[in-house]
Enzyme design. Structure first.
Site, mmCIF file in Angstrom:
data_model
loop_
_atom_site.group_PDB
_atom_site.id
_atom_site.type_symbol
_atom_site.label_atom_id
_atom_site.label_comp_id
_atom_site.label_asym_id
_atom_site.label_seq_id
_atom_site.Cartn_x
_atom_site.Cartn_y
_atom_site.Cartn_z
ATOM 1 N N GLN A 158 0.790 -1.233 0.000
ATOM 2 C CA GLN A 158 0.000 0.000 0.000
ATOM 3 C C GLN A 158 0.827 1.290 0.000
ATOM 4 O O GLN A 158 0.444 2.261 -0.642
ATOM 5 C CB GLN A 158 -0.921 -0.019 1.220
ATOM 6 N N GLU A 201 -3.121 9.596 -0.791
ATOM 7 C CA GLU A 201 -2.337 10.342 0.201
ATOM 8 C C GLU A 201 -1.312 11.261 -0.457
ATOM 9 O O GLU A 201 -0.343 11.680 0.171
ATOM 10 C CB GLU A 201 -1.661 9.368 1.170
ATOM 11 N N ASP A 238 4.335 0.113 4.090
ATOM 12 C CA ASP A 238 3.113 -0.368 4.729
ATOM 13 C C ASP A 238 2.568 -1.455 3.812
ATOM 14 O O ASP A 238 1.983 -1.166 2.770
ATOM 15 C CB ASP A 238 2.094 0.761 4.910
ATOM 16 N N GLU A 282 5.204 -2.040 8.133
ATOM 17 C CA GLU A 282 3.892 -1.943 8.788
ATOM 18 C C GLU A 282 2.973 -3.038 8.243
ATOM 19 O O GLU A 282 2.999 -3.340 7.039
ATOM 20 C CB GLU A 282 3.315 -0.557 8.490
ATOM 21 N N ASP A 308 -0.610 -1.807 12.598
ATOM 22 C CA ASP A 308 -1.703 -0.857 12.326
ATOM 23 C C ASP A 308 -3.030 -1.606 12.444
ATOM 24 O O ASP A 308 -3.680 -1.575 13.501
ATOM 25 C CB ASP A 308 -1.498 -0.235 10.942
ATOM 26 N N LYS A 333 -3.801 5.801 15.468
ATOM 27 C CA LYS A 333 -4.772 6.579 14.713
ATOM 28 C C LYS A 333 -5.955 6.834 15.638
ATOM 29 O O LYS A 333 -6.717 5.898 15.940
ATOM 30 C CB LYS A 333 -5.262 5.789 13.504
ATOM 31 N N ARG A 362 -5.240 9.360 8.284
ATOM 32 C CA ARG A 362 -5.947 8.353 7.498
ATOM 33 C C ARG A 362 -5.843 8.717 6.026
ATOM 34 O O ARG A 362 -5.504 9.839 5.676
ATOM 35 C CB ARG A 362 -7.429 8.265 7.900
ATOM 36 N N SER A 363 -6.226 7.773 5.173
ATOM 37 C CA SER A 363 -6.181 8.080 3.743
ATOM 38 C C SER A 363 -7.267 9.090 3.358
ATOM 39 O O SER A 363 -7.100 9.858 2.418
ATOM 40 C CB SER A 363 -6.312 6.801 2.923
ATOM 41 N N LYS A 384 3.146 9.985 10.451
ATOM 42 C CA LYS A 384 2.921 9.579 9.059
ATOM 43 C C LYS A 384 1.608 10.225 8.611
ATOM 44 O O LYS A 384 0.561 9.941 9.185
ATOM 45 C CB LYS A 384 2.825 8.044 9.042
#
Ligand code: PGA
Ligand code: ZN
Length: 423
Positions: A158, A201, A238, A282, A308, A333, A362-363, A384
């Site tokens: 990702q 992102e 990730d 991740e 995550d 998060k 978050r995205s 991040k």
């Protein structure tokens, strides 16, 4: 004390509805917050409330908004901001906050923190910090190339991120990351891949044929930036393996037309680690593959192994990880768990156990920058928030750039030490 709440339906960076909230305190202070939303969400996350009607393809949040202005407002009027988060959990009554909606609850929780800071005349990072703790500017992890759920599944992994290990200040780290992004874009053009489109992102979203090709492009991007791969800039990935795990426990690398066991995936990742300067991995395995995660933690030791979807900012899941020696770092998060106090508790627990912490956006994000202050005040050491383009991303970088400029010698910069002694 809280005198009232106001809420509205706003939009996130994907054009999906999200909750905006204003918290009003006696004495006149107010705090506003909008909350983010993920695309590659973990099964064990707190639950957003979505309307499920025709509006916005079912993603409307009018019910969540009505919960804020109705039931939640009635219950929290007269409460002290410090007691709010516990009351919100009790009021909801479910573990995943699915009754009132984690999106509704987090908007109130953050709005109240912002209002509380305003009432005390403090910047948010100071208001959320422990007494006497110095502000700590985080080492950024910056998205350069995206795949998976953030980029039309162009490749399986990702996120491919730059970690500017050698930079001496936060500002230098961001400048290096921006240069690496430009270098990676140049490399893609050189290889005849289009680079005009950006992923969720803000990273590049090329349709490469293998995951290794993305690592090659990132290394070439670092070199084109005039920086040394490994020494100046490390690589974080990730894997977001939950996204390509099958129910039978196997992992499907669709872009490469391969199917792997958990052990096979760990072998593959170990090969990548041998060929590329990877400092952080991740979600190397899927969210409930504790056995695979245990193997990964042993085989890939010496690197940051970041949970995550595995931990979902949940204290119980983190406790299990610590007990079973699974992973050595936690992604935090706030919207995965729904209130700031619990997210804060996760940071503390991780740090006490020697796990490193990475605060994460978050995205689906908004132009809010409260996340930046949490990183500095909570001393997470790493952050991040995506790439160096798109305003919902740069809002957070810009807040950190301003804080570094303003605070000068009153703040520390975490730099590579944030990765802990294990590297
Ligand atoms: P998400 O992705 O916000 O879409 O879940 C971010 C991540 O996986 O770290
Ligand atoms: Zn992730």
């Amino acid at each position: 004390t809280i005198t009232g709440l106001f809420a509205w339906e706003a939009l996130d960076s994907r054009g999906k509805p999200t909750v905006g909230c204003e918290v009003r305190l006696d004495g006149g202070a107010i705090g506003r917050a909008t909350v983010p939303s993920g695309a590659s969400t973990g099964r064990h996350e707190a639950r957003e409330l979505r309307d499920g009607e025709a509006r916005y393809g079912g993603n409307g949040v009018r019910k969540a908004v009505a919960n804020v202005t109705g039931e939640i407002a009635d219950a929290v009027r007269g409460l002290d901001v410090a007691d709010l988060d516990v009351s919100l959990r009790t009021l909801d009554g479910t573990a995943d906050l699915g009754r009132l909606g984690a999106n509704a609850v987090l908007a109130v929780s953050v709005g109240a923190a912002v209002a509380g800071a305003a009432a005390r005349g403090l910047p948010l990072h100071r208001a959320v910090a422990d007494e006497g703790a110095a502000p700590l500017l985080p080492l950024p992890m910056v998205n350069i190339i995206s795949g998976g759920a953030h980029s039309g599944r162009s490749i399986d992994v990702q996120d491919f991120l730059a970690v500017p290990l050698g930079a001496r200040t936060f500002a230098e780290a961001i400048e290096w990351a921006a240069r690496v992004r430009a270098g990676a874009a140049e490399e893609l053009e050189h290889r005849n891949f289009p680079v005009a489109l950006v992923a969720d992102e803000g990273g590049l979203g090329p349709f490469l044929h293998t995951n290794r090709a993305a690592l090659d492009v990132l290394v070439a991007g670092i070199e084109r930036a005039g920086l040394r791969p490994g020494d100046d800039v490390g690589i974080a990935i990730d894997v977001a393996a939950t996204q390509f795990a099958r129910a039978d426990g196997r992992y499907v690398l669709a872009a490469e037309n391969r199917e792997l066991t958990a052990d096979g995936l760990v072998d593959e990742l170990a090969d990548w680690c041998a060929s590329y300067p990877i400092v952080s991995l991740e979600d190397a395995l899927a969210e409930d593959d504790w056995a695979g995660w245990r193997t990964a933690t042993e085989r890939l030791s010496g690197r940051q192994l970041l949970g995550d979807d595995l931990f979902v900012t949940n204290p119980d899941r983190l406790d299990r990880g610590i007990r079973e020696h699974v992973a050595n770092a936690v992604l935090v998060k706030p919207n995965q768990i729904g209130t700031l106090d619990t997210a804060r508790a996760v940071v503390r627990r991780a740090q006490a156990a020697g796990y490193t912490t990475v605060l994460s956006a978050r995205s689906g994000e908004t132009e809010d920058d409260w996340l930046a202050d949490l990183a500095v005040g909570w001393r997470t050491g790493q952050i991040k928030v995506g790439s160096t383009t798109r305003s919902e991303r740069t809002a957070k970088w810009n807040r950190l750039l301003r804080l570094e400029a303003e605070l000068g010698s009153r703040a520390e910069y975490a730099g590579r030490t944030a990765l802990g002694g294990i590297r």
